[in-house]
Design an enzyme around this catalytic site. Structure first.
Site, PDB file in Angstrom:
ATOM      1  N   ASP A  73       9.350   3.111   2.027  1.00  0.00           N
ATOM      2  CA  ASP A  73       9.776   2.547   0.890  1.00  0.00           C
ATOM      3  C   ASP A  73      10.571   1.024  -0.288  1.00  0.00           C
ATOM      4  O   ASP A  73      11.515   1.101   0.740  1.00  0.00           O
ATOM      5  CB  ASP A  73      10.068   3.442  -0.412  1.00  0.00           C
ATOM      6  CG  ASP A  73      10.213   3.429  -1.712  1.00  0.00           C
ATOM      7  OD1 ASP A  73       9.786   2.129  -1.957  1.00  0.00           O
ATOM      8  OD2 ASP A  73      10.764   4.275  -2.158  1.00  0.00           O
ATOM      9  N   ASN A 100       4.375  -8.202  -0.223  1.00  0.00           N
ATOM     10  CA  ASN A 100       3.066  -7.942  -1.152  1.00  0.00           C
ATOM     11  C   ASN A 100       3.035  -6.660  -2.143  1.00  0.00           C
ATOM     12  O   ASN A 100       2.359  -6.739  -2.453  1.00  0.00           O
ATOM     13  CB  ASN A 100       2.104  -7.988   0.122  1.00  0.00           C
ATOM     14  CG  ASN A 100       0.856  -7.595  -0.280  1.00  0.00           C
ATOM     15  OD1 ASN A 100       0.240  -8.144  -0.976  1.00  0.00           O
ATOM     16  ND2 ASN A 100       0.589  -6.380  -0.058  1.00  0.00           N
ATOM     17  N   TYR A 172       4.609  -5.244 -15.936  1.00  0.00           N
ATOM     18  CA  TYR A 172       4.085  -5.042 -14.393  1.00  0.00           C
ATOM     19  C   TYR A 172       4.566  -7.478 -14.565  1.00  0.00           C
ATOM     20  O   TYR A 172       4.605  -7.578 -13.670  1.00  0.00           O
ATOM     21  CB  TYR A 172       2.863  -5.005 -14.309  1.00  0.00           C
ATOM     22  CG  TYR A 172       1.886  -6.358 -12.963  1.00  0.00           C
ATOM     23  CD1 TYR A 172       2.234  -5.128 -11.224  1.00  0.00           C
ATOM     24  CD2 TYR A 172       1.501  -7.108 -12.862  1.00  0.00           C
ATOM     25  CE1 TYR A 172       1.746  -6.292 -10.741  1.00  0.00           C
ATOM     26  CE2 TYR A 172       0.651  -7.045 -12.081  1.00  0.00           C
ATOM     27  CZ  TYR A 172       0.976  -7.064 -11.073  1.00  0.00           C
ATOM     28  OH  TYR A 172      -0.215  -7.581  -9.880  1.00  0.00           O
ATOM     29  N   LYS A 176       6.807  -9.281 -12.111  1.00  0.00           N
ATOM     30  CA  LYS A 176       6.442 -10.763 -11.334  1.00  0.00           C
ATOM     31  C   LYS A 176       6.660 -11.689 -11.793  1.00  0.00           C
ATOM     32  O   LYS A 176       6.920 -12.880 -11.127  1.00  0.00           O
ATOM     33  CB  LYS A 176       4.729 -10.520 -11.714  1.00  0.00           C
ATOM     34  CG  LYS A 176       4.152  -9.553 -11.088  1.00  0.00           C
ATOM     35  CD  LYS A 176       4.257  -9.467  -9.737  1.00  0.00           C
ATOM     36  CE  LYS A 176       3.187  -8.402  -8.888  1.00  0.00           C
ATOM     37  NZ  LYS A 176       3.500  -8.255  -7.033  1.00  0.00           N
ATOM     38  N   THR A 206      -9.250  -5.978  -5.212  1.00  0.00           N
ATOM     39  CA  THR A 206      -8.680  -4.922  -4.800  1.00  0.00           C
ATOM     40  C   THR A 206      -9.369  -3.526  -5.548  1.00  0.00           C
ATOM     41  O   THR A 206      -9.578  -3.183  -6.610  1.00  0.00           O
ATOM     42  CB  THR A 206      -7.466  -4.948  -4.360  1.00  0.00           C
ATOM     43  OG1 THR A 206      -6.591  -5.142  -5.485  1.00  0.00           O
ATOM     44  CG2 THR A 206      -7.394  -6.192  -3.764  1.00  0.00           C
TER      45      THR A 206
HETATM   46  N1  LIG Z   1      -5.467  -7.949  -6.793  1.00  0.00           N
HETATM   47  C1  LIG Z   1      -5.234  -8.985  -7.498  1.00  0.00           C
HETATM   48  O1  LIG Z   1      -5.721  -9.698  -7.947  1.00  0.00           O
HETATM   49  C2  LIG Z   1      -3.959  -9.220  -7.900  1.00  0.00           C
HETATM   50  C3  LIG Z   1      -2.699 -10.262  -8.531  1.00  0.00           C
HETATM   51  C4  LIG Z   1      -2.119 -10.614  -8.418  1.00  0.00           C
HETATM   52  C5  LIG Z   1      -0.484  -9.729  -7.692  1.00  0.00           C
HETATM   53  N2  LIG Z   1      -1.505  -9.012  -6.885  1.00  0.00           N
HETATM   54  C6  LIG Z   1       0.090  -8.437  -6.603  1.00  0.00           C
HETATM   55  O2  LIG Z   1      -0.679  -8.422  -4.856  1.00  0.00           O
HETATM   56  C7  LIG Z   1      -0.364  -7.783  -4.029  1.00  0.00           C
HETATM   57  C8  LIG Z   1      -1.357  -6.886  -3.389  1.00  0.00           C
HETATM   58  O3  LIG Z   1      -1.677  -6.284  -4.648  1.00  0.00           O
HETATM   59  P1  LIG Z   1      -3.350  -5.693  -3.994  1.00  0.00           P
HETATM   60  O4  LIG Z   1      -4.608  -5.930  -4.591  1.00  0.00           O
HETATM   61  O5  LIG Z   1      -3.392  -6.151  -2.749  1.00  0.00           O
HETATM   62  O6  LIG Z   1      -2.670  -3.621  -3.891  1.00  0.00           O
HETATM   63  P2  LIG Z   1      -3.500  -2.455  -3.662  1.00  0.00           P
HETATM   64  O7  LIG Z   1      -2.849  -1.530  -4.257  1.00  0.00           O
HETATM   65  O8  LIG Z   1      -4.794  -2.565  -2.027  1.00  0.00           O
HETATM   66  O9  LIG Z   1      -2.052  -2.906  -2.318  1.00  0.00           O
HETATM   67  C9  LIG Z   1      -0.979  -2.464  -2.061  1.00  0.00           C
HETATM   68  C10 LIG Z   1      -0.158  -2.275  -1.016  1.00  0.00           C
HETATM   69  O10 LIG Z   1       0.992  -1.998  -1.605  1.00  0.00           O
HETATM   70  C11 LIG Z   1       1.436  -0.434  -1.157  1.00  0.00           C
HETATM   71  N3  LIG Z   1       2.937  -0.259  -1.483  1.00  0.00           N
HETATM   72  C12 LIG Z   1       2.930   0.326  -3.457  1.00  0.00           C
HETATM   73  N4  LIG Z   1       4.257   0.708  -3.286  1.00  0.00           N
HETATM   74  C13 LIG Z   1       4.751   0.754  -2.720  1.00  0.00           C
HETATM   75  C14 LIG Z   1       6.146   1.226  -1.483  1.00  0.00           C
HETATM   76  N5  LIG Z   1       7.041   0.864  -2.215  1.00  0.00           N
HETATM   77  N6  LIG Z   1       7.067   0.153  -0.631  1.00  0.00           N
HETATM   78  C15 LIG Z   1       6.122   0.475   0.366  1.00  0.00           C
HETATM   79  N7  LIG Z   1       4.084  -0.129   0.390  1.00  0.00           N
HETATM   80  C16 LIG Z   1       3.926   0.518  -0.981  1.00  0.00           C
HETATM   81  C17 LIG Z   1       0.675   0.817  -1.310  1.00  0.00           C
HETATM   82  O11 LIG Z   1       0.685   1.594  -0.763  1.00  0.00           O
HETATM   83  C18 LIG Z   1      -1.277  -0.374  -1.222  1.00  0.00           C
HETATM   84  O12 LIG Z   1      -1.359  -0.094   0.473  1.00  0.00           O
HETATM   85  C19 LIG Z   1       0.553  -6.350  -5.096  1.00  0.00           C
HETATM   86  O13 LIG Z   1       2.108  -6.957  -5.301  1.00  0.00           O
HETATM   87  C20 LIG Z   1      -0.232  -6.734  -6.709  1.00  0.00           C
HETATM   88  O14 LIG Z   1       1.026  -6.663  -7.494  1.00  0.00           O
HETATM   89  C21 LIG Z   1      -2.656  -8.659  -6.801  1.00  0.00           C
END
Ligand SMILES: NC(=O)c1ccc[n+]([C@@H]2O[C@H](COP(=O)([O-])OP(=O)(O)OC[C@H]3O[C@@H](n4cnc5c(N)ncnc54)[C@H](O)[C@@H]3O)[C@@H](O)[C@H]2O)c1
Length: 299
Positions: A73, A100, A172, A176, A206
């Protein structure tokens, strides 16, 4: 294609799927050895399952790269330390940390529970701090041993929700925005040992975003998470030694360097709140509004 991260060692957190998976695959394609970290929970952070992370590691190895899985974690102090140690024990060093991992617990402020607040702040903010803290300590020791810049890289993950604001995401967005501030401060602190700290603000289709609205095939392609990763690979390379303290938006067809808070209009201090209030009103009319990610402007 030049391989920008040959023989570098990278940890990518939350790399089992989505944006993190693409970072891991592209870093590996550019020669980096990867620790594929993921707790493997649901989008709200509940549960744990290492199997998806295992698949990513297998994909890297099948393509001729090197990868191991880590199921810690990111928001655990000891888990984060273990992750850094695993990279060093397995591959002999650590060069790149991509923070990430993330979860979502959206709710309007009036209804948000303490648990929804705490869990999101914990995973994003402490989940950025804890790995960065242990990596920084490792790099400081290495810089003393080598007596030179260590070429370390931290790439954090912010969001338009944090840097511009989005309704339903006080938890969130606050996390961020905190990550953006953390990035700038850590960049200033770690510069002297040759570690850069930047953040990306991704836009990608995603599991975190696929239910926000209906997307056309074209919109899904332009939002494919693989478009976010070239920015990360460049920032992770030794070539990017002079880029630090930046927040860079990437995805949905564009890459943009964000500009942060800056002082707008100003006046000399005043004791009378009413007179001061009318001057504050004037100044608010002179500066740009804080716009939301959807173009909404606060009055
Ligand atoms: N998708 C978007 O448009 C978007 C926009 C802004 C920011 N983000 C950020 O990008 C990052 C990736 O997001 P995504 O869209 O790929 O989401 P996602 O849910 O596909 O991937 C996030 C991953 O993080 C893992 N995770 C969560 N908590 C965890 C922990 N405590 N320890 C280890 N792993 C953990 C999850 O199991 C998951 O595989 C995140 O930080 C998200 O907030 C995404």
């Amino acid at each position: 294609m030049a391989r920008l991260c040959e023989d570098r060692v990278a940890i990518v957190t939350g790399a089992a799927r989505g944006v993190g998976r693409e970072h891991a695959l592209l870093l590996a394609k550019h020669g980096a050895k990867i620790v594929v970290n993921d707790l493997g929970g649901a989008v709200d952070g509940t549960g744990a399952d290492k199997s998806q992370a295992q698949l990513v590691a297998e994909e890297i190895i099948a393509a001729g790269g090197e990868a191991v899985v880590n199921g810690d974690d990111v928001s655990s102090w000891n888990g984060a330390k273990n992750m850094i140690d695993q990279a060093v024990d397995t591959f002999g060093k650590l060069d790149i940390l991509v923070n990430n991992a993330g979860i979502l617990r959206d709710r309007m402020l009036v209804n948000m529970t303490e648990e929804e607040w705490d869990s999101v702040i914990q995973v994003h903010l402490k989940g950025t701090f804890a790995p960065a803290r242990h990596a920084a300590a490792y790099w400081r020791v290495r810089s003393k041993e080598t007596d030179g810049p260590v070429n370390g890289r931290i790439i954090n993950t912010s969001s338009t929700s944090g840097i511009y604001g989005n309704v339903g995401q006080t938890n969130y967005g606050a996390a961020k925005a905190g990550i953006a501030a953390f990035t700038i401060i850590a960049a200033r602190e770690l510069r002297r040992i040759g570690v850069t700290v930047n953040a990306i603000s991704p836009t990608a289709y995603t599991r975190m975003t696929d239910s926000l609205r209906e997307y056309t095939e074209e919109e899904i392609e332009i939002r494919d998470p693989r478009w976010v990763s070239p920015t990360v690979v460049y920032l992770a390379s030794e070539a990017a030694h002079d880029i630090t303290g930046r927040v860079i938006q990437a995805g949905a067809g564009q890459v943009a360097v964000c500009e942060g808070w800056r002082r707008g209009a100003e006046i000399e201090q005043m004791a009378d709140p009413e007179a001061l209030g009318s001057r504050i009103r004037e100044m608010c009319g002179q500066v740009r509004k804080n716009s939301g990610m959807d173009g909404f402007e606060l009055d």
